[in-house]
Design an enzyme around this catalytic site. Structure first.
Site, PDB file in Angstrom:
ATOM      1  N   LYS A  75     -15.962 -19.580 -31.814  1.00 12.36           N
ATOM      2  CA  LYS A  75     -17.204 -18.194 -32.674  1.00 12.36           C
ATOM      3  C   LYS A  75     -15.604 -18.820 -33.882  1.00 12.36           C
ATOM      4  O   LYS A  75     -14.496 -19.528 -33.808  1.00 12.36           O
ATOM      5  CB  LYS A  75     -16.373 -16.361 -32.109  1.00 12.36           C
ATOM      6  CG  LYS A  75     -16.149 -15.957 -33.400  1.00 12.36           C
ATOM      7  CD  LYS A  75     -16.120 -15.055 -32.998  1.00 12.36           C
ATOM      8  CE  LYS A  75     -15.726 -13.359 -33.813  1.00 12.36           C
ATOM      9  NZ  LYS A  75     -15.214 -12.312 -33.393  1.00 12.36           N
ATOM     10  N   SER A 151     -17.614  -8.527 -32.942  1.00 12.34           N
ATOM     11  CA  SER A 151     -17.657  -9.367 -33.660  1.00 12.34           C
ATOM     12  C   SER A 151     -18.138 -10.776 -33.411  1.00 12.34           C
ATOM     13  O   SER A 151     -18.368 -11.998 -34.187  1.00 12.34           O
ATOM     14  CB  SER A 151     -16.427  -9.346 -34.361  1.00 12.34           C
ATOM     15  OG  SER A 151     -15.814  -9.824 -33.396  1.00 12.34           O
ATOM     16  N   SER A 175     -14.262  -7.022 -29.568  1.00  7.99           N
ATOM     17  CA  SER A 175     -16.211  -8.066 -29.346  1.00  7.99           C
ATOM     18  C   SER A 175     -16.707  -9.221 -29.063  1.00  7.99           C
ATOM     19  O   SER A 175     -17.723  -9.549 -29.056  1.00  7.99           O
ATOM     20  CB  SER A 175     -15.225  -8.756 -31.085  1.00  7.99           C
ATOM     21  OG  SER A 175     -15.509  -7.804 -32.108  1.00  7.99           O
TER      22      SER A 175
END
Length: 482
Positions: A75, A151, A175
């Site tokens: 990420k 996220s 997330s």
């Protein structure tokens, strides 16, 4: 579509090479990422060079880890030398020295994983869907009109679509687990500080890193890599005793599990409740003793929202002057809110967090694990922070199964439980006492065995490697796309 464990087995038997696997992952990105937008940066040249190095190690009989040569991603919240870390924000200067690896990135390199690139995130990872003013909207591989969650939505989509076997996300309120549920993969938030973090997150003890994959075995293997210590995180736990790749095979039949369909206060979609309830019944029939029991705490949403807003305000205070007009409007709103809190307000929320942890510790004196739905609702329309028409004020208001266990720092995993009548994935969450990461993984493995899930994402037009191999026993750089 092969899992990471199957790829490694194929490498060891000379049935496939890391170069072939990497080329297949890059092809999947080329074919699918225009539709789903999982990546904000792809570095094909670097990935292929790393794959060739790994191929040579396998030919020499000297792989440097259990996952040497497996195509992976991270990420865009983790520092990565040679690549910008923009965290989904247009306010971070791309033109600076990017010469530091986070602990996550460093461990992946040390163990020979092939890093394909960086996955999308909402700005600063602030919400449970994945879109930002600078990166646009990331979409669900089961239905591109819907959100993949967030996220760590880019990481979940990458794994689900075969754009690499593994990814690493962050989780401050769900997330990793929320997008795992919405995209039909496995996402694990281990015990707080089990995976070292650097730099420290302004969201403090809420923040975790977590492995994401299409099987429980793969998540366990990746955690063996990520859980190694790093001196830059003063709160990091000591190295684990034993390996997660072995602990995942622990027999958990006969243990006591609590099933809470709503934590005593949440409203759950009927179809989600039915799917998770059926999976829980299958676990009970398989020998895990399951009884309905709520943990007995009140909804801590206001305390989490305060801790979240205070962390966001602290982080955004480091941004250049004029950033307020350029950031995600929702992030700007919690920035403004966070600035209104006093130290006393913050400490009151910390006290709620501490009391919640004590309550869950007492609960686990009687129940080895807690099982819940991962998310109370199926995926909803992309480009919205809350389901359209719901009237909800924040993402926490629909993510009530996940953020309490960031506050307690307990290990929690989402595994697929089934699909709705519309073909959308539904996740089941398993929560254990702090430091019981091995137990949570073992129960997740039992879910996988009793409710096996498909390894191909129905909507993703991905060409997948296939083989009969079985798992082994126990600075934007040249060529990068941004």
């Amino acid at each position: 579509m092969l899992t990471a464990s199957e790829l490694v087995a194929a490498y060891s038997m000379r049935e496939l090479s890391p170069v072939e696997a990497t080329e297949t992952a890059l092809k999947a990105i080329d074919e699918s990422d225009g539709d789903y937008h999982a990546f904000c940066l792809v570095d094909a040249d670097s990935a292929l060079a790393a794959a060739r190095d790994s191929e040579q190690r396998w030919q020499d009989g000297n792989p440097i880890g259990w996952l040497d040569g497996v195509p992976s991603s991270i990420k865009d919240m983790f520092l990565s030398a040679g690549w910008p870390t923009l965290r989904g924000s247009a306010c971070i200067d791309r033109d600076q020295n990017w010469d530091v690896d986070s602990p996550v990135t460093a461990r992946l390199r040390e163990h020979g994983l092939v890093m394909l690139g960086k996955t999308t995130t909402p700005e600063l990872g602030w919400k449970a869907v994945t879109d930002s003013p600078s990166e646009g909207i990331t979409r669900n591989p089961y239905d591109p009109s819907l959100t993949p969650g967030g996220s760590s939505g880019g990481s979940a989509v990458a794994v689900a679509c075969g754009m690499g076997q593994l990814s690493v996300g962050t989780d401050g309120g769900g997330s990793v687990r929320i997008p795992a549920s919405f995209c039909g993969i496995v996402g694990f938030k281990p015990t707080g500080a089990r995976i070292p973090l650097y730099p420290a997150s302004p969201f403090g003890p809420l923040s975790h890193a977590g492995p994401m994959a299409r099987s429980v075995d793969d998540v366990a293997l990746l955690l063996d890599v990520l859980a190694l210590p790093d001196h830059r995180d003063p709160n990091a736990l000591p190295p684990p005793i034993g390996s997660y790749r072995e602990a995942v095979r622990r027999d958990v039949r006969g243990l006591n599990a609590a099933y809470s369909p709503d934590l005593g206060y949440l409203t759950v979609d009927d179809e989600v409740a039915s799917i998770v309830g059926a999976a829980v019944s299958a676990l009970d029939a398989a020998g895990l003793h399951v009884e309905n029991a709520d943990p007995g705490f009140d909804n801590p949403v206001e305390a989490h929202e305060l801790l979240w807003a205070a962390g966001a305000a602290k982080w955004l205070d480091t941004f250049p002057e004029g950033s307020a007009e350029r950031i995600d409007p929702g992030l700007r709103a919690i920035w403004d809110t966070g600035l209104t809190y006093s130290a006393s307000d913050y400490l009151d929320a910390v006290a709620v967090r501490a009391a919640l942890g004590i309550r869950m510790g007492e609960f686990h004196n009687h129940h080895d694990v807690l099982i819940t739905p991962t998310v109370a609702i199926p995926p909803f329309e992309a480009g919205h922070n809350v389901p359209p028409g719901s009237g909800l004020s924040s993402w926490q208001r629909w993510a009530g199964f996940s953020y309490p266990f960031n506050m307690t720092q307990q290990p929690a995993i989402s595994v697929p439980a089934g699909v709705t009548s519309a073909g959308l994935p539904v996740g089941l969450q398993i929560v254990g006492p702090r430091h019981s990461d091995d137990l949570v993984l073992a129960v997740a493995k039992l879910v996988e065995e009793t409710r096996p899930w498909a390894t191909d994402t129905p909507a993703a037009p991905v060409t997948a490697l296939r083989t009969s191999a079985t798992p082994p026993a126990s600075t934007t750089p040249a060529g990068a796309r941004t």
